[in-house]
Design a protein around this motif. Sequence first.
Motif, PDB file in Angstrom:
ATOM      1  N   CYS A  91       0.830  -1.212   0.000  1.00 57.03           N
ATOM      2  CA  CYS A  91       0.000   0.000   0.000  1.00 57.03           C
ATOM      3  C   CYS A  91       0.864   1.262   0.000  1.00 57.03           C
ATOM      4  O   CYS A  91       0.470   2.297  -0.563  1.00 57.03           O
ATOM      5  CB  CYS A  91      -0.928   0.016   1.205  1.00 57.03           C
ATOM      6  N   GLY A  92       2.036   1.199   0.647  1.00 54.86           N
ATOM      7  CA  GLY A  92       2.944   2.348   0.629  1.00 54.86           C
ATOM      8  C   GLY A  92       3.330   2.723  -0.788  1.00 54.86           C
ATOM      9  O   GLY A  92       3.431   3.910  -1.133  1.00 54.86           O
ATOM     10  N   VAL A  93       3.531   1.716  -1.639  1.00 52.12           N
ATOM     11  CA  VAL A  93       3.855   1.968  -3.050  1.00 52.12           C
ATOM     12  C   VAL A  93       2.661   2.587  -3.759  1.00 52.12           C
ATOM     13  O   VAL A  93       2.808   3.523  -4.559  1.00 52.12           O
ATOM     14  CB  VAL A  93       4.267   0.656  -3.752  1.00 52.12           C
ATOM     15  N   LEU A  94       1.457   2.081  -3.467  1.00 53.84           N
ATOM     16  CA  LEU A  94       0.262   2.620  -4.105  1.00 53.84           C
ATOM     17  C   LEU A  94       0.028   4.076  -3.711  1.00 53.84           C
ATOM     18  O   LEU A  94      -0.444   4.882  -4.530  1.00 53.84           O
ATOM     19  CB  LEU A  94      -0.964   1.776  -3.722  1.00 53.84           C
ATOM     20  N   ILE A  95       0.366   4.417  -2.467  1.00 56.41           N
ATOM     21  CA  ILE A  95       0.246   5.814  -2.036  1.00 56.41           C
ATOM     22  C   ILE A  95       1.173   6.700  -2.858  1.00 56.41           C
ATOM     23  O   ILE A  95       0.785   7.787  -3.313  1.00 56.41           O
ATOM     24  CB  ILE A  95       0.554   5.931  -0.530  1.00 56.41           C
ATOM     25  N   LEU A  96       2.420   6.226  -3.057  1.00 50.55           N
ATOM     26  CA  LEU A  96       3.353   6.985  -3.894  1.00 50.55           C
ATOM     27  C   LEU A  96       2.822   7.117  -5.318  1.00 50.55           C
ATOM     28  O   LEU A  96       2.929   8.178  -5.935  1.00 50.55           O
ATOM     29  CB  LEU A  96       4.722   6.290  -3.923  1.00 50.55           C
ATOM     30  N   LYS A  97       2.262   6.028  -5.854  1.00 52.65           N
ATOM     31  CA  LYS A  97       1.719   6.058  -7.216  1.00 52.65           C
ATOM     32  C   LYS A  97       0.576   7.060  -7.318  1.00 52.65           C
ATOM     33  O   LYS A  97       0.459   7.802  -8.307  1.00 52.65           O
ATOM     34  CB  LYS A  97       1.237   4.658  -7.594  1.00 52.65           C
ATOM     35  N   ALA A  98      -0.279   7.106  -6.279  1.00 51.66           N
ATOM     36  CA  ALA A  98      -1.416   8.022  -6.301  1.00 51.66           C
ATOM     37  C   ALA A  98      -0.963   9.478  -6.242  1.00 51.66           C
ATOM     38  O   ALA A  98      -1.629  10.368  -6.790  1.00 51.66           O
ATOM     39  CB  ALA A  98      -2.345   7.715  -5.124  1.00 51.66           C
ATOM     40  N   LEU A  99       0.167   9.717  -5.605  1.00 47.78           N
ATOM     41  CA  LEU A  99       0.670  11.088  -5.494  1.00 47.78           C
ATOM     42  C   LEU A  99       1.210  11.605  -6.822  1.00 47.78           C
ATOM     43  O   LEU A  99       1.304  12.813  -7.032  1.00 47.78           O
ATOM     44  CB  LEU A  99       1.763  11.155  -4.420  1.00 47.78           C
ATOM     45  N   GLY A 100       1.618  10.697  -7.711  1.00 44.31           N
ATOM     46  CA  GLY A 100       2.147  11.118  -9.002  1.00 44.31           C
ATOM     47  C   GLY A 100       3.663  11.097  -9.024  1.00 44.31           C
ATOM     48  O   GLY A 100       4.315  10.644  -8.080  1.00 44.31           O
ATOM     49  N   ASP A 101       4.240  11.628 -10.122  1.00 46.32           N
ATOM     50  CA  ASP A 101       5.687  11.547 -10.320  1.00 46.32           C
ATOM     51  C   ASP A 101       6.300  12.896 -10.714  1.00 46.32           C
ATOM     52  O   ASP A 101       7.348  12.951 -11.342  1.00 46.32           O
ATOM     53  CB  ASP A 101       5.998  10.505 -11.409  1.00 46.32           C
TER      54      ASP A 101
END
Length: 335
Positions: A91-101
């Motif tokens: 889920c920590g990775v998904l949170i980063l993905k949701a924040l964008g790049d």
Amino acid sequence: MTQSSIMDLTMVAAAFGVGIVVGLTGMGGGALMTPILVLFFNVPPLTAVSSDLVASAVMKPVGSAVHLRRGTVNHQLVKWLAIGSIPSAFCGVLILKALGDDQSVQAGIKLALGIALMITAVLLVVRAYMRLVERARTRSGSGPLQPQGRPEVVPKVLQTLLLGVGGGLIVGMTSVGSGSIVIIGLMMIYPGLKASQLVGTDLLQAVPMVAAAALGHMLFGSLDFGITLPLIVGSIPGVYLGAQMSSRLSGGLVRRALAFVLLASALKMLGVDNLTTGTILLVALLVAPVLWMFLRRRYGFPALAWTEKRQRAESRRLAETATGSNTGQGGQESP
């Protein structure tokens, strides 16, 4: 030799050094390698986290296999930690993905890394202090006796699950904490565990947690195999060598050096200027040893650890001499 080849060799050497530290202390992998990638190799923070986690997923089983063979793993604690950490790391990775790049997200990751590194450095000091207090209480008889065999503990399910959830989330987002934050939590929840079981349990539970985070970063992160492969090539022999060296070098000395490096990395990740960083590090270098000697004296130990080791060696030598002398006298009195 091309510039890319030189960078690859340098990265392999850096990973080898970090692997030695992990083999010696059981911690410091993500806490050292990720900031090295960001600060010295100019790797974007998200790519550094992704690449380091995948390399760690390959490196972690090396140390845990040693502890499995030695029987220094509490499988019940590993189970409950993994139940909490595996989904939260993903889920920590998904949170980063949701924040964008975009650039602001990269800056946010760098800030999170700095905070995680600072927490890790502080927790290393806390861990050393807790061990000092525990040793003093055991020696004076005011604390519980240290277990001589394999200590049996009753899992505190809710606390252990929450520790796994928190540790997994931090690791998934920053790659930092699998070998430091979780082990401090274990020390606080289960003070009766031996140091070897703390390290062994932490290392084994970190394998599925880091693997889950690595899988998430492979699917949704910013993985660069050109960075990951040199890390794997350097870190695996480094971990093996560090494990071999662990019985010969002082773990306390290595951990103090590690805390100093983590502090320096955290300050740079947090954007502190060079003058302020240098001043803080100089103060830490001058004040910390004096404060630690004061604490050792306060709890009844010699100010310097090497003095204590010399005294223990002398006591063992005298005991062996006395035993040999008594045996000789007994032999003379026997008919």
